[in-house]
Design an enzyme around this catalytic site. Sequence first.
Site, PDB file in Angstrom:
ATOM      1  N   TYR A  93     -12.447  -3.839  -2.938  1.00  0.00           N
ATOM      2  CA  TYR A  93     -12.958  -3.734  -1.563  1.00  0.00           C
ATOM      3  C   TYR A  93     -14.493  -3.741  -1.540  1.00  0.00           C
ATOM      4  CZ  TYR A  93      -8.308  -2.643   0.448  1.00  0.00           C
ATOM      5  OH  TYR A  93      -7.005  -2.693   0.883  1.00  0.00           O
ATOM      6  N   LYS A 134       0.830  -1.200   0.000  1.00  0.00           N
ATOM      7  CA  LYS A 134       0.000   0.000   0.000  1.00  0.00           C
ATOM      8  C   LYS A 134       0.874   1.263   0.000  1.00  0.00           C
ATOM      9  CE  LYS A 134      -3.658  -2.427   2.575  1.00  0.00           C
ATOM     10  NZ  LYS A 134      -4.591  -2.354   3.722  1.00  0.00           N
ATOM     11  N   HIS A 160      -1.828  -5.568   1.644  1.00  0.00           N
ATOM     12  CA  HIS A 160      -3.029  -6.380   1.433  1.00  0.00           C
ATOM     13  C   HIS A 160      -2.614  -7.778   0.999  1.00  0.00           C
ATOM     14  CE1 HIS A 160      -6.820  -7.895  -0.200  1.00  0.00           C
ATOM     15  NE2 HIS A 160      -6.097  -8.335  -1.213  1.00  0.00           N
ATOM     16  N   GLU A 199      -8.564 -12.022  -7.483  1.00  0.00           N
ATOM     17  CA  GLU A 199      -7.820 -10.765  -7.329  1.00  0.00           C
ATOM     18  C   GLU A 199      -6.600 -10.726  -8.249  1.00  0.00           C
ATOM     19  OE1 GLU A 199      -7.100 -10.280  -3.115  1.00  0.00           O
ATOM     20  OE2 GLU A 199      -9.227 -10.004  -2.692  1.00  0.00           O
ATOM     21  N   ASN A 215      -1.847  -0.178   7.463  1.00  0.00           N
ATOM     22  CA  ASN A 215      -1.279  -1.492   7.818  1.00  0.00           C
ATOM     23  C   ASN A 215      -0.434  -2.122   6.706  1.00  0.00           C
ATOM     24  OD1 ASN A 215      -3.285  -2.317   6.109  1.00  0.00           O
ATOM     25  ND2 ASN A 215      -4.502  -3.392   7.664  1.00  0.00           N
TER      26      ASN A 215
END
Length: 154
Positions: A49, A9, A115, A126, A112
């Site tokens: 998401y 991210k 993913h 995905e 965080n």
Amino acid sequence: MERTLIILKPDALQRGLAGEIIKRFERKGLKILGIKMMTLDSALLAAHYAHLTDKPFYKGLEEFMKSSPVIVMALEGYECVNSIRIILGATNPREAEAGTIRGDLAIGTGRNLVHASDSKENGEKEVARFFKAGELFDYDKSEYALIYEGHERS
Ligand code: UDP
Ligand code: MG
């Protein structure tokens, strides 16, 4: 073999932690099938998401995920979906075990770092969502005999 989509991210890139995170997956013995840098748009994020678009934090998550480029990776390994989730640690990094990426390197749930797909089915979906066929590479990894027993790599 299972496949997992990894996204490093924006915080991972901004904090200079991409190499540290990729190193952990490489050390495990996972095979990198594809890796690239990209920016994410609202449509791709809404698909990725979809289980979260009605949550109060979604707008902030979307804005953050668009705030700078990300690195996406497709990883392959025997039962890798579960083992990669263990390497990541809990979604809330303050509850993540020491030794995990989130437990060692992050504090905020919305920051965080990484993913990873949460099921075998989502791993396939995905990877297909983020990579075109020509961006994924099928090759032999010479160390496989040292990473797996025969029945695990068939
Ligand atoms: N997230 C957040 N606040 C929350 C829950 C989730 O900002 O209360 C963000 C967080 O970045 C998380 C992502 O939404 O990684 C996706 O949530 P999910 O429940 O799928 O967690 P993950 O699979 O990433 O552990
Ligand atoms: Mg998730």
